[in-house]
Motif scaffolding. Structure first.
Motif, PDB file in Angstrom:
ATOM      1  N   SER A 128     -80.607  45.277 -32.029  1.00 17.43           N
ATOM      2  CA  SER A 128     -82.098  45.533 -32.019  1.00 17.43           C
ATOM      3  C   SER A 128     -83.763  44.801 -32.682  1.00 17.43           C
ATOM      4  CB  SER A 128     -82.180  46.831 -33.042  1.00 17.43           C
ATOM      5  OG  SER A 128     -81.835  46.870 -34.268  1.00 17.43           O
ATOM      6  N   PHE A 129     -83.614  45.012 -32.514  1.00 17.56           N
ATOM      7  CA  PHE A 129     -85.239  44.280 -33.055  1.00 17.56           C
ATOM      8  C   PHE A 129     -87.039  44.445 -32.805  1.00 17.56           C
ATOM      9  CE2 PHE A 129     -84.605  42.134 -28.669  1.00 17.56           C
ATOM     10  CZ  PHE A 129     -86.381  41.848 -28.885  1.00 17.56           C
ATOM     11  N   ALA A 130     -87.315  44.226 -33.692  1.00 19.24           N
ATOM     12  CA  ALA A 130     -88.845  44.208 -32.901  1.00 19.24           C
ATOM     13  C   ALA A 130     -89.431  42.683 -33.250  1.00 19.24           C
ATOM     14  CB  ALA A 130     -89.619  45.120 -34.418  1.00 19.24           C
ATOM     15  N   LEU A 139     -90.667  47.990 -31.298  1.00 17.20           N
ATOM     16  CA  LEU A 139     -89.755  48.628 -31.235  1.00 17.20           C
ATOM     17  C   LEU A 139     -88.240  47.656 -29.702  1.00 17.20           C
ATOM     18  CD1 LEU A 139     -88.049  50.799 -33.975  1.00 17.20           C
ATOM     19  CD2 LEU A 139     -86.556  50.106 -32.592  1.00 17.20           C
ATOM     20  N   HIS A 160     -85.280  50.158 -40.459  1.00 11.70           N
ATOM     21  CA  HIS A 160     -84.943  49.181 -41.027  1.00 11.70           C
ATOM     22  C   HIS A 160     -86.009  48.072 -40.046  1.00 11.70           C
ATOM     23  CE1 HIS A 160     -83.017  44.890 -41.575  1.00 11.70           C
ATOM     24  NE2 HIS A 160     -83.260  44.940 -40.511  1.00 11.70           N
ATOM     25  N   GLU A 161     -85.989  48.421 -38.689  1.00 12.09           N
ATOM     26  CA  GLU A 161     -87.226  47.520 -37.600  1.00 12.09           C
ATOM     27  C   GLU A 161     -88.474  47.789 -38.264  1.00 12.09           C
ATOM     28  OE1 GLU A 161     -85.948  45.398 -36.213  1.00 12.09           O
ATOM     29  OE2 GLU A 161     -84.019  46.065 -35.715  1.00 12.09           O
ATOM     30  N   HIS A 164     -90.312  46.117 -40.434  1.00  7.69           N
ATOM     31  CA  HIS A 164     -90.386  44.162 -40.262  1.00  7.69           C
ATOM     32  C   HIS A 164     -91.643  44.765 -39.937  1.00  7.69           C
ATOM     33  CE1 HIS A 164     -87.130  42.205 -41.026  1.00  7.69           C
ATOM     34  NE2 HIS A 164     -86.250  42.998 -39.929  1.00  7.69           N
ATOM     35  N   ALA A 170     -92.699  41.513 -38.716  1.00  8.16           N
ATOM     36  CA  ALA A 170     -92.807  41.191 -37.299  1.00  8.16           C
ATOM     37  C   ALA A 170     -93.533  40.067 -36.507  1.00  8.16           C
ATOM     38  CB  ALA A 170     -92.390  42.524 -36.562  1.00  8.16           C
ATOM     39  N   GLU A 267     -85.110  40.491 -44.301  1.00 15.11           N
ATOM     40  CA  GLU A 267     -83.897  40.862 -44.377  1.00 15.11           C
ATOM     41  C   GLU A 267     -83.407  41.820 -44.971  1.00 15.11           C
ATOM     42  OE1 GLU A 267     -83.133  41.518 -41.244  1.00 15.11           O
ATOM     43  OE2 GLU A 267     -84.438  40.085 -39.674  1.00 15.11           O
ATOM     44  N   CYS A 314     -83.500  39.733 -34.676  1.00 16.68           N
ATOM     45  CA  CYS A 314     -82.900  41.090 -34.637  1.00 16.68           C
ATOM     46  C   CYS A 314     -81.838  41.508 -35.686  1.00 16.68           C
ATOM     47  CB  CYS A 314     -81.262  40.306 -33.669  1.00 16.68           C
ATOM     48  SG  CYS A 314     -81.673  40.428 -31.863  1.00 16.68           S
ATOM     49  N   PHE A 315     -81.683  42.887 -35.151  1.00 17.75           N
ATOM     50  CA  PHE A 315     -81.090  43.323 -36.548  1.00 17.75           C
ATOM     51  C   PHE A 315     -79.793  42.439 -37.197  1.00 17.75           C
ATOM     52  CE2 PHE A 315     -78.174  46.499 -39.115  1.00 17.75           C
ATOM     53  CZ  PHE A 315     -79.014  47.028 -39.946  1.00 17.75           C
TER      54      PHE A 315
END
Length: 353
Positions: A128-130, A139, A160-161, A164, A170, A267, A314-315
């Motif tokens: 995953s990422f944002a 997201l 978590h995202e 960010h 982000a 992170e 990314c995570f």
């Protein structure tokens, strides 16, 4: 509170320095394009009541400040769109993914923030990422993530995202992605900007060259269309392109340093904030352990997912692919902390709670 303040200072400092780099890029581009931009500057200068200073003021009002604003806005919008496209992610509605939407909205409400847009990437790799722009964020989760995690572990990754997004890192990292990706050749900027198929792009490109050719008459001593004029234009355009490419690499260097400095710390901060938000650090620990092992064995050969620029967002640092194949020049802009270190810190949060 002290850690949050420290993170905010890092993010603001990184953003300020990125804007300085962007201003340097815009100023350099304006200088290299002076022969073609001079008519615009002179037209603005003629309308200003500042006497001899009008030309300098016009340079800022007509070129640099508008170009800087447009450059920052364009980087964020372009990088977001390009990143989503490269990982084959599409925005989804609450009707399509009701459970995912409910989780994101519930966690966003708990964090006292506006829920971001949700997108799902067509990838078996769980990650995953944002990405953030001015005033909005997206997201992104993969199909693999939704198949691998559920319950509290999925909540922990989504939290978590969201952290960010809330911390604005982000947006800063999205901005920091542009120049290095351009240097790496990951962004086909001209191809994306020019409309239509190859034939129409060639026509648009040819018209742009003709326009620059005619505007060069302001600085060429030879008559327009003569051999001397044409050779002078070719030399001037060549110097502009070559010098621009060299300077792009020079300007990319501080962006790499800035983003790598922020990447690892952000992170840790997002892990800690997510653990506090959900009240369950153990869930994020097990999610990290599960995903770390899954990414190592998940088959993924689709070249669409080999986009280097998304990896550090990314995570987990692997992005949406496995393997490390690359035979081209690459500038790595981000530095993920080791998963084991993230787990150790989360366990410290758990023991302290």
């Amino acid at each position: 509170m002290g850690r949050d303040t420290h993170l905010n200072r890092r993010i603001l400092l990184t953003l300020a320095l990125l804007l300085v780099v962007d201003l340097a890029v815009v100023a350099t581009a304006a200088y290299l394009l002076t022969p073609w931009l001079a008519p615009l500057r002179d037209a603005v200068a003629a309308a200003l009541p500042f006497g001899g200073l009008s030309a300098q003021v016009a340079w800022w009002l007509a070129v640099l400040l508008p170009a800087l604003s447009l450059f920052v806005w364009g980087q964020l919008r372009y990088t977001r769109a390009r990143t989503l496209n490269k990982v084959d992610a599409r925005e989804v509605s609450q009707r399509e993914y009701p459970d995912l939407s409910e989780r994101v909205h519930r966690l966003a409400q708990l964090a006292d923030m506006k829920p971001p847009t949700i997108a799902v990437a067509d990838s078996a790799v769980p990650n995953s990422f944002a990405v953030g722009t001015i005033g909005s964020a997206t997201l992104v989760v993969s199909d693999g993530l939704l198949e691998t995690l559920s319950g509290d572990e999925l909540d922990a990754v989504l939290a978590h995202e969201l952290m960010h997004v809330k911390n604005r890192d982000a947006t800063v990292m999205t901005l920091a992605s542009f120049l290095p990706a351009l240097t790496n050749g990951e962004h086909g900027l001209l191809d994306d900007m020019l409309p239509g198929e190859r034939g129409s792009k060639l026509v648009v490109g040819a018209l742009a060259v003709c326009g620059a050719y005619l505007l060069s008459a302001r600085i060429m001593a030879a008559p327009v269309g003569s051999l001397g004029f044409t050779l002078g234009f070719v030399v001037l355009a060549g110097i502009t392109v070559v010098l621009g490419g060299v300077l792009l690499g020079v300007f990319t260097a501080p962006v790499v340093v800035l983003s790598r400095s922020l990447s690892k710390y952000r992170e840790y901060a997002a892990d800690r904030s997510a653990a506090l938000l959900t009240g369950d650090p153990a869930a994020l620990v097990t999610a990290l352990e599960t995903l770390d092992s899954e990414v190592a064995v998940t088959p993924e050969t689709d070249k669409r997912h080999a986009y280097e620029g998304v990896r550090g967002l990314c995570f987990l640092a692997g992005g949406f692919r496995t393997g490390t194949e690359t035979d081209r020049f690459h500038v790595e802009t981000r530095s993920h902390p080791p998963t084991a270190d993230r787990i150790d810190r989360l366990r410290s949060v758990e023991s302290a709670s």
